[in-house]
Motif scaffolding. Structure first.
Motif, PDB file in Angstrom:
ATOM      1  N   THR A 131       0.823  -1.209   0.000  1.00  0.00           N
ATOM      2  CA  THR A 131       0.000   0.000   0.000  1.00  0.00           C
ATOM      3  C   THR A 131       0.858   1.259   0.000  1.00  0.00           C
ATOM      4  OG1 THR A 131      -1.724  -1.199   1.181  1.00  0.00           O
ATOM      5  CG2 THR A 131      -1.859   1.195   1.210  1.00  0.00           C
ATOM      6  N   LEU A 132       0.516   2.186  -0.878  1.00  0.00           N
ATOM      7  CA  LEU A 132       1.223   3.463  -1.014  1.00  0.00           C
ATOM      8  C   LEU A 132       0.327   4.602  -0.566  1.00  0.00           C
ATOM      9  CD1 LEU A 132       3.541   5.287  -2.233  1.00  0.00           C
ATOM     10  CD2 LEU A 132       2.245   5.205  -4.375  1.00  0.00           C
ATOM     11  N   ALA A 133       0.924   5.563   0.131  1.00  0.00           N
ATOM     12  CA  ALA A 133       0.222   6.801   0.474  1.00  0.00           C
ATOM     13  C   ALA A 133       1.215   7.943   0.303  1.00  0.00           C
ATOM     14  CB  ALA A 133      -0.291   6.762   1.909  1.00  0.00           C
ATOM     15  N   TYR A 134       0.709   9.072  -0.189  1.00  0.00           N
ATOM     16  CA  TYR A 134       1.558  10.251  -0.274  1.00  0.00           C
ATOM     17  C   TYR A 134       0.723  11.519  -0.300  1.00  0.00           C
ATOM     18  CZ  TYR A 134       0.740  10.269  -5.397  1.00  0.00           C
ATOM     19  OH  TYR A 134       0.184  10.285  -6.648  1.00  0.00           O
ATOM     20  N   GLU A 135       1.372  12.613   0.064  1.00  0.00           N
ATOM     21  CA  GLU A 135       0.761  13.932  -0.010  1.00  0.00           C
ATOM     22  C   GLU A 135       1.809  14.890  -0.549  1.00  0.00           C
ATOM     23  OE1 GLU A 135      -2.048  15.743   3.017  1.00  0.00           O
ATOM     24  OE2 GLU A 135      -0.194  16.854   3.425  1.00  0.00           O
ATOM     25  N   ILE A 136       1.425  15.682  -1.534  1.00  0.00           N
ATOM     26  CA  ILE A 136       2.313  16.675  -2.120  1.00  0.00           C
ATOM     27  C   ILE A 136       1.673  18.039  -1.916  1.00  0.00           C
ATOM     28  CG2 ILE A 136       3.413  17.511  -4.234  1.00  0.00           C
ATOM     29  CD1 ILE A 136       3.224  14.604  -5.290  1.00  0.00           C
ATOM     30  N   THR A 180       5.275  14.063   1.372  1.00  0.00           N
ATOM     31  CA  THR A 180       5.439  13.064   2.427  1.00  0.00           C
ATOM     32  C   THR A 180       4.949  11.753   1.827  1.00  0.00           C
ATOM     33  OG1 THR A 180       5.032  14.724   4.118  1.00  0.00           O
ATOM     34  CG2 THR A 180       4.851  12.421   4.791  1.00  0.00           C
ATOM     35  N   ILE A 181       5.828  10.756   1.831  1.00  0.00           N
ATOM     36  CA  ILE A 181       5.530   9.486   1.172  1.00  0.00           C
ATOM     37  C   ILE A 181       5.680   8.352   2.163  1.00  0.00           C
ATOM     38  CG2 ILE A 181       6.190   7.929  -0.706  1.00  0.00           C
ATOM     39  CD1 ILE A 181       7.583  10.403  -1.978  1.00  0.00           C
ATOM     40  N   GLU A 182       4.673   7.497   2.230  1.00  0.00           N
ATOM     41  CA  GLU A 182       4.754   6.266   3.005  1.00  0.00           C
ATOM     42  C   GLU A 182       5.108   5.160   2.012  1.00  0.00           C
ATOM     43  OE1 GLU A 182       1.185   5.690   5.310  1.00  0.00           O
ATOM     44  OE2 GLU A 182       1.164   7.806   5.874  1.00  0.00           O
ATOM     45  N   ILE A 183       6.371   4.768   2.031  1.00  0.00           N
ATOM     46  CA  ILE A 183       6.885   3.813   1.060  1.00  0.00           C
ATOM     47  C   ILE A 183       6.393   2.407   1.420  1.00  0.00           C
ATOM     48  CG2 ILE A 183       9.001   2.802   0.118  1.00  0.00           C
ATOM     49  CD1 ILE A 183      10.342   5.556   0.750  1.00  0.00           C
ATOM     50  N   PRO A 184       5.818   1.694   0.448  1.00  0.00           N
ATOM     51  CA  PRO A 184       5.336   0.342   0.721  1.00  0.00           C
ATOM     52  C   PRO A 184       6.472  -0.576   1.165  1.00  0.00           C
ATOM     53  CG  PRO A 184       4.677   1.062  -1.480  1.00  0.00           C
ATOM     54  CD  PRO A 184       5.623   2.078  -0.946  1.00  0.00           C
ATOM     55  N   GLY A 231       9.813   3.218   5.083  1.00  0.00           N
ATOM     56  CA  GLY A 231       8.975   3.948   6.026  1.00  0.00           C
ATOM     57  C   GLY A 231       8.462   5.234   5.410  1.00  0.00           C
ATOM     58  N   THR A 232       8.423   6.282   6.222  1.00  0.00           N
ATOM     59  CA  THR A 232       7.932   7.575   5.767  1.00  0.00           C
ATOM     60  C   THR A 232       9.098   8.478   5.408  1.00  0.00           C
ATOM     61  OG1 THR A 232       5.963   7.372   7.159  1.00  0.00           O
ATOM     62  CG2 THR A 232       6.519   9.579   6.393  1.00  0.00           C
ATOM     63  N   ALA A 233       9.010   9.095   4.246  1.00  0.00           N
ATOM     64  CA  ALA A 233      10.047  10.021   3.787  1.00  0.00           C
ATOM     65  C   ALA A 233       9.418  11.379   3.510  1.00  0.00           C
ATOM     66  CB  ALA A 233      10.724   9.500   2.535  1.00  0.00           C
ATOM     67  N   THR A 234      10.088  12.436   3.969  1.00  0.00           N
ATOM     68  CA  THR A 234       9.668  13.797   3.660  1.00  0.00           C
ATOM     69  C   THR A 234      10.674  14.374   2.678  1.00  0.00           C
ATOM     70  OG1 THR A 234       8.659  14.061   5.843  1.00  0.00           O
ATOM     71  CG2 THR A 234       9.158  16.079   4.620  1.00  0.00           C
ATOM     72  N   VAL A 235      10.164  14.818   1.540  1.00  0.00           N
ATOM     73  CA  VAL A 235      11.015  15.304   0.459  1.00  0.00           C
ATOM     74  C   VAL A 235      10.669  16.761   0.167  1.00  0.00           C
ATOM     75  CG1 VAL A 235      11.675  14.953  -1.956  1.00  0.00           C
ATOM     76  CG2 VAL A 235      10.986  12.995  -0.553  1.00  0.00           C
ATOM     77  N   VAL A 236      11.693  17.616   0.176  1.00  0.00           N
ATOM     78  CA  VAL A 236      11.492  19.028  -0.137  1.00  0.00           C
ATOM     79  C   VAL A 236      12.374  19.372  -1.328  1.00  0.00           C
ATOM     80  CG1 VAL A 236      11.616  21.409   0.680  1.00  0.00           C
ATOM     81  CG2 VAL A 236      11.006  19.577   2.277  1.00  0.00           C
ATOM     82  N   ALA A 237      11.750  19.776  -2.428  1.00  0.00           N
ATOM     83  CA  ALA A 237      12.480  20.236  -3.606  1.00  0.00           C
ATOM     84  C   ALA A 237      12.482  21.756  -3.595  1.00  0.00           C
ATOM     85  CB  ALA A 237      11.838  19.716  -4.873  1.00  0.00           C
ATOM     86  N   ASN A 238      13.664  22.329  -3.724  1.00  0.00           N
ATOM     87  CA  ASN A 238      13.799  23.787  -3.753  1.00  0.00           C
ATOM     88  C   ASN A 238      14.099  24.239  -5.168  1.00  0.00           C
ATOM     89  OD1 ASN A 238      13.671  24.461  -0.808  1.00  0.00           O
ATOM     90  ND2 ASN A 238      15.290  22.937  -0.800  1.00  0.00           N
TER      91      ASN A 238
END
Length: 107
Positions: free
Chosen positions: A30-35, A47-51, A98-105
């Motif tokens: 199961t995948l979940a993410y929010e952009i 924020t991505i919850e990696i399966p 697990g959960t990864a938070t990614v910030v692109a500048n």
């Protein structure tokens, strides 16, 4: 490979817009993410919850900036991250779980 947001329309990442996906079935689990877009201040955050059922070899996140601006730098879980391709607008999240938070500048 597990692609996240690969074909997102650019208009969906205009200032203050948000994309949220929950409980999406994938081959890997199961995948979940929010952009969340804050392009007026030069950033897009995910924020991505990696399966983890059958961990993907590569997790590839694509941010299609509304004006096609190139990614200048990336932080993953607060740390500088160099595995991204400006031309393809892709951030490689290989080796994470697990959960990864990614910030692109963009500035």
């Amino acid at each position: 490979n597990l692609w996240v947001a690969r074909a997102t329309p650019r208009a969906w990442l205009e200032q203050s817009k948000k994309i949220a996906v929950r409980n999406a079935p994938t081959y890997f689990g199961t995948l979940a993410y929010e952009i969340v877009s804050d392009v007026d201040h030069g950033r897009i955050t995910a924020t991505i919850e990696i399966p983890d059922r059958d961990a993907p070899k590569n997790v590839l996140l694509r941010f299609r900036h509304p004006t096609s601006a190139p990614i200048q730098s990336v932080r993953v879980n607060g740390k500088r991250w160099t595995r991204f391709n400006q031309a393809k607008e892709v951030i490689e999240l290989t080796g994470l779980s697990g959960t990864a938070t990614v910030v692109a500048n963009y500035r």
